[in-house]
Write a protein that holds these residues in place. Sequence first.
Motif, PDB file in Angstrom:
ATOM      1  N   TYR A  50       0.994  -0.846   0.073  1.00 50.30           N
ATOM      2  CA  TYR A  50      -0.127  -0.403  -0.395  1.00 50.30           C
ATOM      3  C   TYR A  50       0.656   1.251  -0.056  1.00 50.30           C
ATOM      4  N   VAL A  51       0.819   2.200  -0.852  1.00 52.95           N
ATOM      5  CA  VAL A  51       1.271   3.696  -0.753  1.00 52.95           C
ATOM      6  C   VAL A  51       0.453   4.776  -0.651  1.00 52.95           C
ATOM      7  N   VAL A  52       0.980   5.367   0.426  1.00 57.27           N
ATOM      8  CA  VAL A  52       0.874   6.811   0.453  1.00 57.27           C
ATOM      9  C   VAL A  52       1.131   7.443  -0.704  1.00 57.27           C
ATOM     10  N   HIS A  53      -0.237   8.494  -0.473  1.00 55.95           N
ATOM     11  CA  HIS A  53       0.073   9.649  -2.137  1.00 55.95           C
ATOM     12  C   HIS A  53      -0.267  11.040  -1.032  1.00 55.95           C
ATOM     13  N   LEU A  54       0.914  11.717  -0.699  1.00 53.39           N
ATOM     14  CA  LEU A  54       0.620  13.122  -0.120  1.00 53.39           C
ATOM     15  C   LEU A  54       0.402  14.012  -1.147  1.00 53.39           C
TER      16      LEU A  54
END
Length: 55
Positions: A50-54
Motif C-alpha cells: 500500500y502506497v500513501v500519496h501525499l
Amino acid sequence: MGERTVGRILAYLEREGRVEGVARFLARSGGGRARLRARRPYARRKPRGYVVHLG
C-alpha cells in the motif's frame, strides 16, 4: 436508588412473575437488534504494498 438496587428489585419481581423478563420483552417487541450500531473497523492493517500519496 442505585443501579444495583434497581437490578436486584427487577430480578426479584421477575422471579415472582410480576414483570416480564427483558429478553422475552425484546423478543416480543422485535426491538434490540435494530438499535445496535455497526462495529467500527478498529486498527485495520493496510495491504502489503500500500502506497500513501501525499498532497
